[in-house]
Write an enzyme that holds these catalytic residues in place. Structure first.
Site, short mmCIF file in Angstrom:
data_model
loop_
_atom_site.label_atom_id
_atom_site.label_comp_id
_atom_site.label_asym_id
_atom_site.label_seq_id
_atom_site.Cartn_x
_atom_site.Cartn_y
_atom_site.Cartn_z
N CYS A 43 -4.34 3.12 -4.64
CA CYS A 43 -4.33 1.80 -3.98
C CYS A 43 -5.48 1.61 -2.99
O CYS A 43 -6.01 0.50 -2.88
CB CYS A 43 -2.97 1.55 -3.36
SG CYS A 43 -1.71 1.37 -4.66
N LYS A 71 2.73 -6.34 -3.10
CA LYS A 71 2.06 -6.33 -4.40
C LYS A 71 2.85 -5.48 -5.38
O LYS A 71 3.62 -4.61 -4.98
CB LYS A 71 0.64 -5.78 -4.23
CG LYS A 71 0.64 -4.37 -3.66
CD LYS A 71 -0.75 -3.87 -3.40
CE LYS A 71 -0.71 -2.47 -2.83
NZ LYS A 71 -0.13 -1.46 -3.73
N ASP A 99 -0.15 0.58 2.08
CA ASP A 99 1.04 1.29 1.56
C ASP A 99 1.49 2.51 2.39
O ASP A 99 1.81 3.55 1.82
CB ASP A 99 0.79 1.73 0.11
CG ASP A 99 0.55 0.55 -0.84
OD1 ASP A 99 0.53 -0.60 -0.38
OD2 ASP A 99 0.37 0.78 -2.04
C1 VGL Z 1 0.26 3.81 -5.44
C2 VGL Z 1 0.79 4.88 -7.39
C3 VGL Z 1 1.73 3.91 -7.67
C4 VGL Z 1 -0.56 3.80 -4.18
C5 VGL Z 1 1.19 2.83 -5.71
O1 VGL Z 1 -0.13 3.19 -3.18
O2 VGL Z 1 -1.66 4.41 -4.19
N1 VGL Z 1 0.06 4.82 -6.27
N2 VGL Z 1 1.91 2.90 -6.83
#
Ligand code: VGL
Ligand code: ZN
Length: 241
Positions: free
Chosen positions: A187, A142, A44
């Protein structure tokens, strides 16, 4: 370091047998050596989680050069993208009266509610432009089921729906993963813990991650990861600083 470990790592580095003059500095620079059965997972590293994005992680941009440099040490690289529908169940705005960082109950349990972030196809959801991973082989998206979140790159938050990543890695003979990216306590941690559960050897490269740290979530994540045998290392353990 115990002598037996030292001898074993010397063999792993291909130093056994008379290269005495290089051995010590080589140990200092490369304590952990990824091989053909290792994959770097870059979680991410998207605009949403970097300053100027919708859910910025403090210092998020700082992981980019670290990850770019690590990439040279890996034959296999997997990139993930948080990839939500508009009106996703993990967004506070979807739930009347809720604010970001509060929680709610969804069908699969407690869900932290976030600002709207990483909506499919937006610039906010794009990989950060400074991330340079030309050799990356697969992108796993995802969190695209409207009613289910997915912090983990392996399994959605309902704990039933697979993303397919475990099968992909196993079919390619990969048994070890090195997890980096954002955010350490969500994540990254969920990905690392699921990878352990699925039988992979798992390293988290700490300086290639940054955390959200919501109500002690960072300390809790490290505690859980270490209890499950996730190894905590630094990028300097793999590449010279
Ligand atoms: C994430 C909160 C919401 C992350 C993704 O990538 O850690 N955190 N969505
Ligand atoms: Zn998300």
């Amino acid at each position: 370091m115990h002598r037996r470990t030292l001898v074993k790592s010397a063999a792993a580095l291909g130093l056994a047998g008379g290269f005495g003059s290089v051995s010590l500095s080589a140990f200092a620079q490369a304590k952990v050596k990824p091989n053909a059965k290792s994959a770097l997972i870059v979680v991410d590293v998207q605009n949403c989680f970097i300053d100027g994005g919708t859910l910025p992680v403090k210092g998020g941009a700082e992981v980019v050069p670290v990850i770019n440099k690590l990439a040279d040490s890996f034959e296999n690289i997997v990139v993930t993208q948080d990839w939500h529908t508009a009106g996703h169940a993990s967004f506070a705005s979807t739930h009347a009266g809720k604010k970001p960082f509060e929680t709610t109950k969804l069908s699969y349990g407690t869900q932290v509610l976030w600002p709207d972030h990483c909506v499919q196809g937006t610039e906010d959801a794009a990989l950060n432009k400074d991330l340079k991973l030309p050799t990356a082989q697969v992108i796993i998206r995802k969190g695209f089921h409207k009613n289910v979140d997915s912090y983990s790159a392996f399994e959605e938050a309902d704990r039933k729906t697979s993303t397919g990543l475990a099968g992909y890695l196993k079919q390619r003979g990969i048994n070890t993963v090195f997890v980096t990216g954002l955010a350490t306590d969500f994540c990254v941690a969920w990905t690392a813990l699921d990878a352990r559960k699925l039988g992979f050897q798992v390293y988290v490269i700490e300086d290639a991650t940054r955390a959200i740290d919501l109500n002690g979530s960072l300390a809790a994540a490290w505690k859980q990861m270490s209890a499950k045998g996730v190894k905590r290392i630094q990028s300097s353990d793999i590449v010279a600083a």
